[in-house]
Design an enzyme around this catalytic site. Structure first.
Site, PDB file in Angstrom:
ATOM      1  CD  GLN A  37      -2.892  -1.056   2.371  1.00 37.69           C
ATOM      2  OE1 GLN A  37      -2.691  -1.752   3.341  1.00 37.69           O
ATOM      3  NE2 GLN A  37      -3.919  -0.221   2.291  1.00 37.69           N
ATOM      4  CG  HIS A  57      -0.172  -4.272 -13.486  1.00 34.20           C
ATOM      5  ND1 HIS A  57       1.036  -4.826 -13.102  1.00 34.20           N
ATOM      6  CD2 HIS A  57      -0.140  -2.992 -13.021  1.00 34.20           C
ATOM      7  CE1 HIS A  57       1.752  -3.928 -12.446  1.00 34.20           C
ATOM      8  NE2 HIS A  57       1.063  -2.805 -12.389  1.00 34.20           N
ATOM      9  CG  ASP A  70       2.336   0.065 -11.146  1.00 34.92           C
ATOM     10  OD1 ASP A  70       1.755  -0.881 -10.573  1.00 34.92           O
ATOM     11  OD2 ASP A  70       2.391   0.178 -12.381  1.00 34.92           O
ATOM     12  NE  ARG A  95       0.604  -4.922  11.469  1.00 35.54           N
ATOM     13  CZ  ARG A  95      -0.574  -5.291  10.991  1.00 35.54           C
ATOM     14  NH1 ARG A  95      -1.644  -4.550  11.242  1.00 35.54           N
ATOM     15  NH2 ARG A  95      -0.692  -6.380  10.274  1.00 35.54           N
ATOM     16  CG  HIS A 140      -0.616  -6.297   5.239  1.00 40.89           C
ATOM     17  ND1 HIS A 140      -0.571  -5.707   6.479  1.00 40.89           N
ATOM     18  CD2 HIS A 140      -1.804  -5.911   4.699  1.00 40.89           C
ATOM     19  CE1 HIS A 140      -1.658  -4.975   6.670  1.00 40.89           C
ATOM     20  NE2 HIS A 140      -2.431  -5.089   5.588  1.00 40.89           N
ATOM     21  CG  ASN A 185      -3.035  -7.703   8.244  1.00 42.45           C
ATOM     22  OD1 ASN A 185      -3.098  -7.171   9.341  1.00 42.45           O
ATOM     23  ND2 ASN A 185      -3.843  -7.366   7.241  1.00 42.45           N
ATOM     24  CD  GLU A 186      -7.305  -6.951   8.288  1.00 40.91           C
ATOM     25  OE1 GLU A 186      -7.519  -6.002   9.060  1.00 40.91           O
ATOM     26  OE2 GLU A 186      -7.580  -6.936   7.077  1.00 40.91           O
ATOM     27  CG  ASN A 326      -5.775  -5.430  12.177  1.00 39.97           C
ATOM     28  OD1 ASN A 326      -4.959  -5.175  13.054  1.00 39.97           O
ATOM     29  ND2 ASN A 326      -5.413  -5.707  10.933  1.00 39.97           N
ATOM     30  CE1 TYR A 328      -9.270   0.578  10.243  1.00 42.88           C
ATOM     31  CE2 TYR A 328      -8.984  -1.796  10.041  1.00 42.88           C
ATOM     32  CZ  TYR A 328      -8.459  -0.515  10.014  1.00 42.88           C
ATOM     33  OH  TYR A 328      -7.116  -0.332   9.761  1.00 42.88           O
ATOM     34  CD  GLU A 394      -4.577  -2.922   9.765  1.00 41.66           C
ATOM     35  OE1 GLU A 394      -5.678  -2.554   9.276  1.00 41.66           O
ATOM     36  OE2 GLU A 394      -3.826  -3.717   9.209  1.00 41.66           O
TER      37      GLU A 394
END
Length: 491
Positions: A37, A57, A70, A95, A140, A185-186, A326, A328, A394
């Site tokens: 990311q 892509h 990219d 992290r 991740h 992760n997750e 994590n 949200y 998170e």
């Protein structure tokens, strides 16, 4: 002037509801990011292609703005600037994730990419000089594309073995640099979204079948990496390791036994699907029973949920040094059984979810502003798995405006950190870390560059990817310095 969302947040919380206590001396504050990311440099210095590179892509129509990772935030070249921001905010930890394909370009352990190794060595050196602890995630979501193309990705158990070899290499390479490790992760997002709904990479839609296969293999991958660390590196590294599990909090939609049971069932299918094997052993019984029964009624010769052998159950159980969480969103839950022929993951759970009309939140169902949901979740974790140290890895606030006067984000952090203090002092939760997502804007997966989550903005139209602090960066910095949320702190 506060935004309308910020006004709603402040109104909902009320200044009197903000916990005035000082955070404990051992409590640490940090921020999180992930390699795919923020790094960019997607094929630079020998890095291999990932499933997310491939998706962006080949199928840009799946991304909200048609963009890819990219360049992203260009942290591959601007990591020193990012670390300087972390240091300036007075944070304890940062992290980050290591890109598997930057260390092993094909995913296989036959060739280690030295420029990739050196990039992370340089990053860890910078963090050490800044007095910031690295919290490092090995996976991740960015599986090397050759492992997807040639082996079928996480549907193939041999990928668990390859992940273990990759983990062994990282433990050895960065033994002197990292003491706080995260394996994966997750896994819920990797499996349910990647191999179930078909939304996230690699975009395979096989809900209620392949997502369960993925879950089994990813748990084995985590356990293999944990045991390698435990057997070969713990004595010299003297660190800790766990897997990050994410979950929504599911609140019963009424006080009826059916809705209370449905909310617990939702927690077991979401968090327990991964937490139960790691902490207690095997899948949660409610998951085993419901998937088996619904498979039988739909005419399957056996359960769609793959079994663990006794040896595998014992091998996975206990593979944690802490709980990494994590979070949200919060949902209300009512019981609701789907037709038997509908054998998807959510139909196996058998619930109807909804949200209170006064709650604010984002698109896609992954985000709401309900601080008490975090506190309820922390209490549930203690009740379900025992008094284990919990690290929030998170928690953060997205918006689609990129506004610099981000009072809504400030109110969000204030509310959720207050819930953390409530959990610590009122509920006796052993909570020791809070990790905000995130310090800089990033490429938000299917959201591309249309979601803004950073306490610092990134100008994605600028080739230099200029960073600038939002108002929340100053607020968070001041909060960390005084270690409380109000003007007159209570010790």
């Amino acid at each position: 002037m506060k935004t309308f969302v910020a006004f709603l947040l402040t109104f909902a919380l009320g200044s009197a509801d903000i916990n005035p206590r000082v955070f404990p001396d051992n409590f640490k504050f940090g921020v999180a990011n992930a390699a795919p990311q923020i790094e960019g440099g997607w094929d630079e210095d020998g890095k291999g292609e990932t499933i997310w590179d491939h998706l962006a892509h080949r199928h840009p129509e799946k991304i909200a703005d048609g963009t890819g990772p990219d360049i992203a935030s260009d942290s591959y070249h601007k990591y020193k600037e990012d670390v300087a921001m972390v240091k300036a905010m007075g944070l304890d930890h940062y992290r980050l994730s290591i890109a598997w394909s930057r260390i092993l370009p094909t995913g296989y352990p036959d060739k280690v990419n030295q420029p990739g190794v050196q990039y992370y060595k340089n990053l860890f050196k910078e963090l050490k000089a800044a007095g910031v602890e690295p919290m490092v995630t090995l996976y991740h979501w960015d599986l090397p594309q050759p492992l997807q193309k040639e082996l079928g990705g996480w549907l193939n158990e041999s990928v668990a073995d390859l992940f273990a070899e990759y983990a062994r290499i990282c433990f050895g390479l960065f033994n002197d640099d990292v003491k706080l490790w995260i394996t994966i992760n997750e896994p819920k997002q990797v499996c349910q979204s990647g191999y179930g709904y078909g939304e996230l990479a690699p975009a395979i839609a096989s809900s209620g079948v392949d997502d369960y296969v993925c879950s089994r293999n990813i748990l084995l991958a985590h356990a293999k990496a944990y045991h390698i660390y435990d057997d070969e590196f713990r004595e010299t590294n003297k660190g800790r390791i766990a897997m990050v599990i994410d979950t929504i909090w599911y609140e019963p939609g009424s006080d009826s036994p059916a809705d209370i049971e449905a909310a617990e069932r939702a927690m077991q299918f979401n968090y327990g699907l991964y937490g139960h094997p790691v902490h207690i052993g095997n899948w949660p019984q409610v998951v085993i029973d419901r998937v088996a029964e619904r498979s039988r009624l739909a005419g399957y010769p056996k359960s769609r949920l793959p079994e663990f052998s006794k040896r595998e159950i014992d091998y996975i159980k206990g593979t944690y040094d802490y709980i990494a969480l994590n979070h949200y969103a919060t949902n209300m839950v009512n019981a609701s059984d789907a037709p038997v022929k509908d054998t998807g993951y959510w139909n196996d759970i058998g619930i109807l979810t909804w949200r209170q009309p006064q709650w604010t939140g984002g698109e896609g169902g992954w985000f709401t502003v309900v601080p008490w949901g975090l506190r309820s979740l922390l209490v549930w974790l203690k009740k379900t798995y025992g008094d284990i140290e919990i690290l929030i890895t998170e928690n953060g606030y997205p918006d689609k405006t990129g506004v610099m006067e981000d009072d809504d984000r400030i109110a969000y952090f204030e509310g959720y950190l207050s819930a953390c203090l409530d959990a610590i002092y009122e509920d006796g939760i052993n909570l020791t870390y809070y990790t905000a997502w995130t310090i800089i804007d990033d490429w938000e997966w299917l959201g591309g560059y249309t979601w803004f989550m950073g306490m610092h903005s990134v100008n994605f139209t600028d080739p230099g990817r200029a960073r600038a602090p939002r108002k929340s960066a100053g607020w968070f910095t001041d909060m960390v310095k005084k270690r409380c949320l109000v003007k007159n702190c209570v010790k």
